[in-house]
Design a protein around this motif. Structure first.
Motif, PDB file in Angstrom:
ATOM      1  N   GLY A   1      69.597  68.722  -8.879  1.00  0.00           N
ATOM      2  CA  GLY A   1      70.646  67.757  -9.198  1.00  0.00           C
ATOM      3  C   GLY A   1      71.052  67.836 -10.664  1.00  0.00           C
ATOM      4  O   GLY A   1      72.235  68.012 -10.984  1.00  0.00           O
ATOM      5  N   PRO A   2      70.107  67.710 -11.602  1.00  0.00           N
ATOM      6  CA  PRO A   2      70.447  67.898 -13.011  1.00  0.00           C
ATOM      7  C   PRO A   2      71.035  69.269 -13.321  1.00  0.00           C
ATOM      8  O   PRO A   2      71.987  69.374 -14.106  1.00  0.00           O
ATOM      9  N   VAL A   3      70.492  70.322 -12.713  1.00  0.00           N
ATOM     10  CA  VAL A   3      71.033  71.664 -12.942  1.00  0.00           C
ATOM     11  C   VAL A   3      72.506  71.716 -12.550  1.00  0.00           C
ATOM     12  O   VAL A   3      73.371  72.194 -13.298  1.00  0.00           O
ATOM     13  N   ARG A   4      72.820  71.207 -11.363  1.00  0.00           N
ATOM     14  CA  ARG A   4      74.201  71.267 -10.877  1.00  0.00           C
ATOM     15  C   ARG A   4      75.125  70.376 -11.699  1.00  0.00           C
ATOM     16  O   ARG A   4      76.276  70.747 -11.975  1.00  0.00           O
ATOM     17  N   LEU A   5      74.644  69.198 -12.076  1.00  0.00           N
ATOM     18  CA  LEU A   5      75.486  68.288 -12.851  1.00  0.00           C
ATOM     19  C   LEU A   5      75.819  68.890 -14.213  1.00  0.00           C
ATOM     20  O   LEU A   5      76.975  68.875 -14.653  1.00  0.00           O
ATOM     21  N   VAL A   6      74.813  69.422 -14.896  1.00  0.00           N
ATOM     22  CA  VAL A   6      75.061  70.047 -16.196  1.00  0.00           C
ATOM     23  C   VAL A   6      75.988  71.251 -16.033  1.00  0.00           C
ATOM     24  O   VAL A   6      76.936  71.426 -16.818  1.00  0.00           O
ATOM     25  N   SER A   7      75.739  72.069 -15.047  1.00  0.00           N
ATOM     26  CA  SER A   7      76.570  73.246 -14.823  1.00  0.00           C
ATOM     27  C   SER A   7      78.031  72.862 -14.601  1.00  0.00           C
ATOM     28  O   SER A   7      78.948  73.510 -15.114  1.00  0.00           O
TER      29      SER A   7
ATOM     30  N   VAL B   1      71.685  63.958 -22.233  1.00  0.00           N
ATOM     31  CA  VAL B   1      70.366  63.332 -22.126  1.00  0.00           C
ATOM     32  C   VAL B   1      69.940  63.377 -20.662  1.00  0.00           C
ATOM     33  O   VAL B   1      70.642  62.856 -19.789  1.00  0.00           O
ATOM     34  N   LEU B   2      68.824  64.034 -20.409  1.00  0.00           N
ATOM     35  CA  LEU B   2      68.283  64.147 -19.059  1.00  0.00           C
ATOM     36  C   LEU B   2      67.084  63.216 -18.927  1.00  0.00           C
ATOM     37  O   LEU B   2      66.256  63.115 -19.840  1.00  0.00           O
ATOM     38  N   LEU B   3      66.972  62.556 -17.792  1.00  0.00           N
ATOM     39  CA  LEU B   3      65.829  61.681 -17.535  1.00  0.00           C
ATOM     40  C   LEU B   3      64.712  62.500 -16.901  1.00  0.00           C
ATOM     41  O   LEU B   3      64.855  63.008 -15.782  1.00  0.00           O
ATOM     42  N   ALA B   4      63.623  62.626 -17.625  1.00  0.00           N
ATOM     43  CA  ALA B   4      62.428  63.268 -17.083  1.00  0.00           C
ATOM     44  C   ALA B   4      61.464  62.150 -16.696  1.00  0.00           C
ATOM     45  O   ALA B   4      61.860  61.135 -16.142  1.00  0.00           O
ATOM     46  N   SER B   5      60.195  62.301 -17.010  1.00  0.00           N
ATOM     47  CA  SER B   5      59.197  61.299 -16.656  1.00  0.00           C
ATOM     48  C   SER B   5      57.879  61.655 -17.326  1.00  0.00           C
ATOM     49  O   SER B   5      57.632  62.828 -17.651  1.00  0.00           O
ATOM     50  N   GLU B   6      57.037  60.641 -17.490  1.00  0.00           N
ATOM     51  CA  GLU B   6      55.661  60.927 -17.900  1.00  0.00           C
ATOM     52  C   GLU B   6      55.021  61.946 -16.960  1.00  0.00           C
ATOM     53  O   GLU B   6      54.179  62.754 -17.366  1.00  0.00           O
ATOM     54  N   ASP B   7      55.432  61.930 -15.679  1.00  0.00           N
ATOM     55  CA  ASP B   7      54.850  62.815 -14.668  1.00  0.00           C
ATOM     56  C   ASP B   7      55.079  64.284 -14.979  1.00  0.00           C
ATOM     57  O   ASP B   7      54.365  65.153 -14.477  1.00  0.00           O
TER      58      ASP B   7
ATOM     59  N   VAL C   1      62.706  69.732 -15.331  1.00  0.00           N
ATOM     60  CA  VAL C   1      63.757  69.099 -16.132  1.00  0.00           C
ATOM     61  C   VAL C   1      63.468  69.254 -17.626  1.00  0.00           C
ATOM     62  O   VAL C   1      64.372  69.524 -18.427  1.00  0.00           O
ATOM     63  N   LEU C   2      62.205  69.102 -18.006  1.00  0.00           N
ATOM     64  CA  LEU C   2      61.839  69.295 -19.404  1.00  0.00           C
ATOM     65  C   LEU C   2      62.112  70.731 -19.856  1.00  0.00           C
ATOM     66  O   LEU C   2      62.632  70.954 -20.964  1.00  0.00           O
ATOM     67  N   ALA C   3      61.790  71.697 -19.026  1.00  0.00           N
ATOM     68  CA  ALA C   3      62.056  73.092 -19.363  1.00  0.00           C
ATOM     69  C   ALA C   3      63.562  73.359 -19.431  1.00  0.00           C
ATOM     70  O   ALA C   3      64.042  74.095 -20.305  1.00  0.00           O
ATOM     71  N   LEU C   4      64.309  72.773 -18.491  1.00  0.00           N
ATOM     72  CA  LEU C   4      65.768  72.898 -18.501  1.00  0.00           C
ATOM     73  C   LEU C   4      66.327  72.362 -19.812  1.00  0.00           C
ATOM     74  O   LEU C   4      67.166  73.007 -20.463  1.00  0.00           O
ATOM     75  N   MET C   5      65.893  71.172 -20.212  1.00  0.00           N
ATOM     76  CA  MET C   5      66.361  70.577 -21.463  1.00  0.00           C
ATOM     77  C   MET C   5      66.095  71.480 -22.649  1.00  0.00           C
ATOM     78  O   MET C   5      66.969  71.724 -23.488  1.00  0.00           O
ATOM     79  N   LYS C   6      64.882  72.023 -22.710  1.00  0.00           N
ATOM     80  CA  LYS C   6      64.513  72.834 -23.876  1.00  0.00           C
ATOM     81  C   LYS C   6      65.359  74.099 -23.944  1.00  0.00           C
ATOM     82  O   LYS C   6      65.837  74.489 -25.025  1.00  0.00           O
TER      83      LYS C   6
ATOM     84  N   VAL D   1      70.862  68.431 -26.847  1.00  0.00           N
ATOM     85  CA  VAL D   1      70.296  68.168 -25.525  1.00  0.00           C
ATOM     86  C   VAL D   1      68.867  67.654 -25.686  1.00  0.00           C
ATOM     87  O   VAL D   1      68.043  68.288 -26.352  1.00  0.00           O
ATOM     88  N   ASN D   2      68.591  66.505 -25.072  1.00  0.00           N
ATOM     89  CA  ASN D   2      67.265  65.902 -25.172  1.00  0.00           C
ATOM     90  C   ASN D   2      66.866  65.266 -23.837  1.00  0.00           C
ATOM     91  O   ASN D   2      67.690  65.109 -22.938  1.00  0.00           O
ATOM     92  N   CYS D   3      65.596  64.899 -23.749  1.00  0.00           N
ATOM     93  CA  CYS D   3      65.066  64.196 -22.583  1.00  0.00           C
ATOM     94  C   CYS D   3      64.493  62.849 -23.008  1.00  0.00           C
ATOM     95  O   CYS D   3      64.005  62.686 -24.122  1.00  0.00           O
ATOM     96  N   VAL D   4      64.535  61.919 -22.075  1.00  0.00           N
ATOM     97  CA  VAL D   4      63.791  60.673 -22.193  1.00  0.00           C
ATOM     98  C   VAL D   4      62.857  60.591 -20.996  1.00  0.00           C
ATOM     99  O   VAL D   4      63.277  60.823 -19.855  1.00  0.00           O
ATOM    100  N   SER D   5      61.598  60.290 -21.262  1.00  0.00           N
ATOM    101  CA  SER D   5      60.575  60.272 -20.217  1.00  0.00           C
ATOM    102  C   SER D   5      59.969  58.878 -20.091  1.00  0.00           C
ATOM    103  O   SER D   5      59.067  58.502 -20.843  1.00  0.00           O
ATOM    104  N   PRO D   6      60.456  58.092 -19.135  1.00  0.00           N
ATOM    105  CA  PRO D   6      59.902  56.750 -18.928  1.00  0.00           C
ATOM    106  C   PRO D   6      58.633  56.802 -18.091  1.00  0.00           C
ATOM    107  O   PRO D   6      58.293  57.814 -17.479  1.00  0.00           O
ATOM    108  N   ALA D   7      57.955  55.648 -18.057  1.00  0.00           N
ATOM    109  CA  ALA D   7      56.812  55.471 -17.166  1.00  0.00           C
ATOM    110  C   ALA D   7      56.864  54.069 -16.570  1.00  0.00           C
ATOM    111  O   ALA D   7      56.912  53.082 -17.302  1.00  0.00           O
TER     112      ALA D   7
END
Length: 266
Positions: free
Chosen positions: A119-125, A140-146, A164-169, A182-188
């Motif tokens: 989903g993130p890949v397609r949206l960014v593309s 800004v992509l939403l990742a996760s503590e997971d 998603v974290l690798a995609l962001m980087k 481009v950055n990520c936010v990782s909630p828990a």
């Protein structure tokens, strides 16, 4: 604080509730024009009704991030409504298949990866050409503590968020010189409809009420969450809005944890 985004155009996915909705609210408050998107148009319309925006600064278009044609249609509608976007916040996602590894079938894996990674890949593309044209942009992509601290009973979700974290980087290294950060936010464990459903399921399985399910989940599954509570969507949206702003002009390739200390490592 003036975030310096008045007049910017933003697209926020997963915005019919929770973190996405709160992010849209903050961006509108800062003077941006915002397009919200999610799967169901009726839910989006109700979400839009709860947002305070001047005429012409808020649009709501449904789309399915698992379907390229649906995203292409969304792109056309966004272009017609606001032109090129400057900000993309990807907040849509699902818990996906749960259980121990040997209990999850191929379909469970595939569906989780389709929504939470592809989903993130397609949206960014879909929107990258638009974001690259202005010489200033934010993703800004939403990742996760997971993504960095996997749990045994939700490995598909954890794997998707690590992706998603690798995609962001990778994206951050590709487009920074064009002004696209481009950055990520990782909630828990944030107070969202997704975790509401998780806690209701836990309560049903244990024969308790939801409050007791939350308390036991924190004690047994998230012992490092120092504040001892679920986070609120606005607490995550505050960080997202910062990363969308001029104030974050030297931040790219970063993963901001909004997790009450849940990730045990430094």
């Amino acid at each position: 604080m003036d975030l310096g985004i008045a007049g910017r155009a933003a697209l926020v996915s997963g915005a019919d509730s929770g973190i996405g909705w709160e992010t849209a609210r903050l961006l509108l408050e800062e003077g941006a024009t915002v397009v919200i998107t999610d799967l169901d148009q009726d839910d989006l319309d109700r979400a839009a009704d709860r947002l305070d925006a001047a005429e012409g600064r808020l649009f709501a278009f449904a789309a399915d991030v698992t379907k390229v044609d649906s995203l292409a249609s969304l792109r056309d509608r966004v272009m017609e409504a606001v032109g090129d976007i400057d900000i993309l916040v990807q907040s849509s996602g699902i818990t996906g298949a749960q259980g121990l590894f040997h209990e999850i079938d191929d379909e469970g894996w595939t569906h989780t990866i389709e929504v939470d990674l592809m989903g993130p890949v397609r949206l960014v593309s879909t929107f990258l050409p638009s974001l690259r044209r202005g010489g200033w942009g934010r993703i800004v992509l939403l990742a996760s503590e997971d993504g960095v601290q996997p749990y045994a009973d939700e490995i598909p979700y954890c794997s998707a968020k690590a992706g998603v974290l690798a995609l962001m980087k990778g994206l951050s290294r590709s487009y920074a010189k064009e002004g696209l950060l481009v950055n990520c936010v990782s909630p828990a464990f944030i107070h969202t409809p997704m975790t509401d459903a998780m806690m209701q399921k836990r309560a049903d399985q244990r024969g308790t009420d939801v409050d007791e399910a939350i308390e036991s989940f924190l004690a047994e599954e998230r012992p490092f969450m120092a504040l001892g509570r679920r986070g609120e969507p606005a607490e995550v949206a505050n960080v997202i809005a910062f990363l969308c702003s001029d104030r974050a002009g030297f931040v790219t390739g970063a993963n901001y944890r909004v997790d009450s200390g849940s990730v045990a490592s430094i």
